[in-house]
Design a protein around this motif. Structure first.
Motif, PDB file in Angstrom:
ATOM      1  N   ALA A 239      33.039  38.515  38.446  1.00 31.82           N
ATOM      2  CA  ALA A 239      32.962  38.103  37.348  1.00 31.82           C
ATOM      3  C   ALA A 239      32.460  38.790  35.554  1.00 31.82           C
ATOM      4  O   ALA A 239      32.827  38.624  34.996  1.00 31.82           O
ATOM      5  CB  ALA A 239      31.355  36.539  37.912  1.00 31.82           C
ATOM      6  N   GLU A 240      31.849  40.089  36.085  1.00 31.61           N
ATOM      7  CA  GLU A 240      30.897  41.262  34.642  1.00 31.61           C
ATOM      8  C   GLU A 240      32.285  41.472  34.524  1.00 31.61           C
ATOM      9  O   GLU A 240      32.558  41.682  33.238  1.00 31.61           O
ATOM     10  CB  GLU A 240      29.940  41.645  35.274  1.00 31.61           C
ATOM     11  N   VAL A 241      32.781  41.581  35.008  1.00 33.67           N
ATOM     12  CA  VAL A 241      34.372  42.695  34.475  1.00 33.67           C
ATOM     13  C   VAL A 241      34.919  41.765  33.973  1.00 33.67           C
ATOM     14  O   VAL A 241      35.412  41.828  32.796  1.00 33.67           O
ATOM     15  CB  VAL A 241      34.750  43.187  35.997  1.00 33.67           C
ATOM     16  N   ARG A 242      35.739  40.680  34.346  1.00 35.18           N
ATOM     17  CA  ARG A 242      35.828  39.416  34.475  1.00 35.18           C
ATOM     18  C   ARG A 242      35.442  39.087  32.634  1.00 35.18           C
ATOM     19  O   ARG A 242      36.555  38.847  31.778  1.00 35.18           O
ATOM     20  CB  ARG A 242      36.260  37.909  34.570  1.00 35.18           C
ATOM     21  N   GLU A 243      34.406  39.260  32.511  1.00 42.29           N
ATOM     22  CA  GLU A 243      33.350  38.203  31.808  1.00 42.29           C
ATOM     23  C   GLU A 243      34.208  39.246  30.188  1.00 42.29           C
ATOM     24  O   GLU A 243      34.648  38.885  29.289  1.00 42.29           O
ATOM     25  CB  GLU A 243      32.372  38.381  31.330  1.00 42.29           C
ATOM     26  N   ARG A 244      33.851  40.638  30.733  1.00 40.07           N
ATOM     27  CA  ARG A 244      34.370  41.671  29.628  1.00 40.07           C
ATOM     28  C   ARG A 244      36.261  41.796  29.301  1.00 40.07           C
ATOM     29  O   ARG A 244      36.034  42.093  27.896  1.00 40.07           O
ATOM     30  CB  ARG A 244      34.338  43.506  30.061  1.00 40.07           C
ATOM     31  N   ALA A 245      36.521  41.387  30.003  1.00 40.91           N
ATOM     32  CA  ALA A 245      38.171  41.489  29.599  1.00 40.91           C
ATOM     33  C   ALA A 245      38.451  40.347  28.591  1.00 40.91           C
ATOM     34  O   ALA A 245      38.773  40.379  28.107  1.00 40.91           O
ATOM     35  CB  ALA A 245      38.446  40.919  31.112  1.00 40.91           C
ATOM     36  N   VAL A 246      37.721  39.338  29.201  1.00 42.28           N
ATOM     37  CA  VAL A 246      38.127  37.657  28.678  1.00 42.28           C
ATOM     38  C   VAL A 246      37.681  37.704  27.177  1.00 42.28           C
ATOM     39  O   VAL A 246      38.507  37.837  26.527  1.00 42.28           O
ATOM     40  CB  VAL A 246      37.523  36.428  29.286  1.00 42.28           C
ATOM     41  N   ALA A 247      36.464  38.596  27.290  1.00 45.33           N
ATOM     42  CA  ALA A 247      36.210  38.406  26.009  1.00 45.33           C
ATOM     43  C   ALA A 247      36.734  39.483  24.482  1.00 45.33           C
ATOM     44  O   ALA A 247      36.697  39.187  23.670  1.00 45.33           O
ATOM     45  CB  ALA A 247      34.296  38.908  25.405  1.00 45.33           C
ATOM     46  N   TRP A 248      37.174  40.530  25.222  1.00 42.43           N
ATOM     47  CA  TRP A 248      37.783  41.370  24.809  1.00 42.43           C
ATOM     48  C   TRP A 248      39.299  40.627  24.332  1.00 42.43           C
ATOM     49  O   TRP A 248      40.039  40.716  23.379  1.00 42.43           O
ATOM     50  CB  TRP A 248      38.296  42.700  25.127  1.00 42.43           C
ATOM     51  N   ALA A 249      39.986  40.454  25.408  1.00 40.05           N
ATOM     52  CA  ALA A 249      41.597  39.193  24.752  1.00 40.05           C
ATOM     53  C   ALA A 249      41.491  38.470  23.717  1.00 40.05           C
ATOM     54  O   ALA A 249      42.098  38.074  22.961  1.00 40.05           O
ATOM     55  CB  ALA A 249      41.560  38.682  26.221  1.00 40.05           C
TER      56      ALA A 249
ATOM     57  N   SER B 254      39.444  40.109  43.318  1.00 37.01           N
ATOM     58  CA  SER B 254      37.546  41.223  43.167  1.00 37.01           C
ATOM     59  C   SER B 254      38.074  42.348  43.807  1.00 37.01           C
ATOM     60  O   SER B 254      37.509  43.329  43.674  1.00 37.01           O
ATOM     61  CB  SER B 254      36.757  40.116  44.441  1.00 37.01           C
ATOM     62  N   ASP B 255      39.232  42.464  44.800  1.00 34.46           N
ATOM     63  CA  ASP B 255      39.230  43.934  45.690  1.00 34.46           C
ATOM     64  C   ASP B 255      39.942  45.005  44.178  1.00 34.46           C
ATOM     65  O   ASP B 255      40.117  46.684  45.382  1.00 34.46           O
ATOM     66  CB  ASP B 255      40.612  43.734  46.935  1.00 34.46           C
ATOM     67  N   ASP B 256      40.474  44.353  43.565  1.00 35.15           N
ATOM     68  CA  ASP B 256      40.891  45.296  42.397  1.00 35.15           C
ATOM     69  C   ASP B 256      40.831  45.195  41.319  1.00 35.15           C
ATOM     70  O   ASP B 256      42.108  43.722  40.842  1.00 35.15           O
ATOM     71  CB  ASP B 256      42.704  45.327  43.205  1.00 35.15           C
ATOM     72  N   VAL B 257      39.686  44.647  40.624  1.00 34.69           N
ATOM     73  CA  VAL B 257      39.591  44.690  39.509  1.00 34.69           C
ATOM     74  C   VAL B 257      40.235  45.321  38.079  1.00 34.69           C
ATOM     75  O   VAL B 257      40.428  45.201  37.128  1.00 34.69           O
ATOM     76  CB  VAL B 257      38.444  44.559  39.092  1.00 34.69           C
ATOM     77  N   VAL B 258      40.778  46.541  38.372  1.00 34.67           N
ATOM     78  CA  VAL B 258      41.171  47.735  38.188  1.00 34.67           C
ATOM     79  C   VAL B 258      42.605  47.104  37.114  1.00 34.67           C
ATOM     80  O   VAL B 258      43.467  47.004  36.075  1.00 34.67           O
ATOM     81  CB  VAL B 258      41.576  49.215  38.330  1.00 34.67           C
ATOM     82  N   THR B 259      43.727  46.742  38.532  1.00 35.25           N
ATOM     83  CA  THR B 259      44.908  46.399  38.080  1.00 35.25           C
ATOM     84  C   THR B 259      45.305  44.616  37.276  1.00 35.25           C
ATOM     85  O   THR B 259      45.538  44.566  36.457  1.00 35.25           O
ATOM     86  CB  THR B 259      46.158  45.988  39.260  1.00 35.25           C
ATOM     87  N   ALA B 260      43.879  44.099  37.603  1.00 35.11           N
ATOM     88  CA  ALA B 260      44.022  43.549  36.464  1.00 35.11           C
ATOM     89  C   ALA B 260      43.189  43.342  35.347  1.00 35.11           C
ATOM     90  O   ALA B 260      43.684  42.373  34.413  1.00 35.11           O
ATOM     91  CB  ALA B 260      42.463  42.162  37.160  1.00 35.11           C
ATOM     92  N   ALA B 261      41.687  43.712  34.810  1.00 40.13           N
ATOM     93  CA  ALA B 261      41.929  44.373  33.875  1.00 40.13           C
ATOM     94  C   ALA B 261      43.541  44.501  32.666  1.00 40.13           C
ATOM     95  O   ALA B 261      43.407  44.650  32.113  1.00 40.13           O
ATOM     96  CB  ALA B 261      40.864  45.547  33.959  1.00 40.13           C
ATOM     97  N   VAL B 262      43.935  45.961  33.583  1.00 38.32           N
ATOM     98  CA  VAL B 262      45.411  46.461  33.165  1.00 38.32           C
ATOM     99  C   VAL B 262      46.259  45.104  32.595  1.00 38.32           C
ATOM    100  O   VAL B 262      46.648  45.399  31.435  1.00 38.32           O
ATOM    101  CB  VAL B 262      45.969  47.635  33.795  1.00 38.32           C
TER     102      VAL B 262
END
Length: 357
Positions: A49-59, A82-90
């Motif tokens: 959730a924290e990584v997603r929040e950063r990604a959504v805020a940036w996008a 949740s098993d691969d937040v890196v791919t979701a972020a990219v």
């Protein structure tokens, strides 16, 4: 989930893990034995959730993302995210920046770029997309077996701010393990295992095996040399025959020369001690052969002791079973024509054609 390189590392580490000792156990294993040795982990694992929040805020701060409503949410709603937040972020960054999309597609193919383009490191690129793209690219290079190219990317990332610190430490440790940076690999795996119960099981199990394997490698040993030869083969298979590969090759040759020189010195020492032992045994050095072929200065009278060889007519005759055993032994140890010659000789003895003078 496992790539071919990771499976190979697991097999190699499983062999070497049996050589590890209690002294080489990671800190996490010792802490489980003795709670007094436990210490607070040096890094924290951000939640999905924290990584997603950063990604959504940036996008959302970019117009391209606003033109595609719901796309970012769809990326982070995928199963297993949740098993691969890196791919979701990219994927989120690629949705906004087409340059990242092109880089992602090229780097996914073996032989793709190993260094991020200059714009990734430029001031215009925010910290979140830059770190996400660099971590993703380094991970892809590890999966392709390009450890020497991946390590500089992963080494420059901060564990404290990484979106996936466990993945960063694991892949960094894999590079250091393959490239035989022993202490650095041990440090990476130890730091990863500080949160052994929280990281993915595949990371924990492999980290334990790889750590035990690299801790057992002795510098300049045959095992160490063999691993460097394996690394040279990997580099050449990838088409990397440049100065870095030649340096590794030169190091292998130098190490082999040292081993050969050491073996020769040991052989000379053993020969010297053997000669000293023979000389001091009271036999006058009779146990050592002559250095050169020459007429020996013997001091004996030159008399030969006569021996009774029995009846001359029966000389050379063997019982049938002993003769057959001798022929079989000759057939095993010598070429076939030797057996034929011996058989003819026995036949001549039996018929009386072969007589001693």
């Amino acid at each position: 989930m496992f790539q071919a390189v990771t499976l190979f590392l697991l097999l190699a580490a499983a062999i070497g893990a049996t050589k590890s000792s209690y002294a080489s156990e990671p800190a996490s294993a010792l802490q489980l034995r003795d709670p007094e040795l436990a210490r607070a982990p040096s890094w924290t694992k951000p939640t999905t959730a924290e990584v997603r929040e950063r990604a959504v805020a940036w996008a959302k701060a970019h117009e391209n993302a606003a033109q595609q409503p719901g796309s970012v949410d769809e990326i982070w709603s995928r199963p297993g995210v949740s098993d691969d937040v890196v791919t979701a972020a990219v994927d989120t960054v690629a949705l906004v920046d087409p340059r990242v999309a092109a880089l992602r597609d090229m780097a996914s193919v073996p032989g793709g770029p190993a260094v991020p383009p200059a714009w990734v490191e430029s001031a215009e690129m925010a910290a979140f997309p830059r770190e996400a793209v660099t971590l993703w690219l380094g991970r892809e290079l590890v999966r392709q077996g390009r450890f020497d190219e991946a390590l500089p990317l992963l080494a420059n990332l901060e564990v404290e701010t990484a979106i996936d610190p466990a993945g960063l430490l694991f892949h960094r440790g894999c590079c250091q393990h393959w490239l035989l940076d022993r202490q650095a690999a041990v440090d990476s795996f130890d730091r990863l295992l500080e949160r052994e119960t929280e990281i993915p099981v595949r990371y924990a199990r492999l980290a334990l095996l790889l750590r035990a394997d690299i801790a057992a490698v002795e510098a300049e040993s045959l095992d160490h040399i063999a691993r460097r030869i394996r690394d040279v083969r990997r580099r050449l298979d990838l088409g990397h025959a440049g100065p870095a590969t030649r340096r590794v090759q030169d190091g292998v040759i130098e190490s082999l020369d040292k081993l050969i020189e050491k073996a020769e010195q040991q052989q000379q020492q053993q020969g010297a001690s053997g000669s000293a032992g023979a000389g001091g045994s009271g036999q006058g050095g009779a146990g050592k052969p002559m250095d050169d072929s020459r007429i020996a200065g013997g001091r004996g009278p030159g008399e030969v002791k006569k021996r009774d060889l029995g009846d001359g007519d029966g000389w050379g005759n063997l019982p049938p079973h002993e003769r057959e055993a001798a022929l079989q032994q000759i057939g095993r140890e010598f070429p076939p024509h030797y057996r034929e010659a011996i058989e003819q000789y026995f036949k001549r003895l039996a018929t009386g054609e072969e007589r001693s003078p």
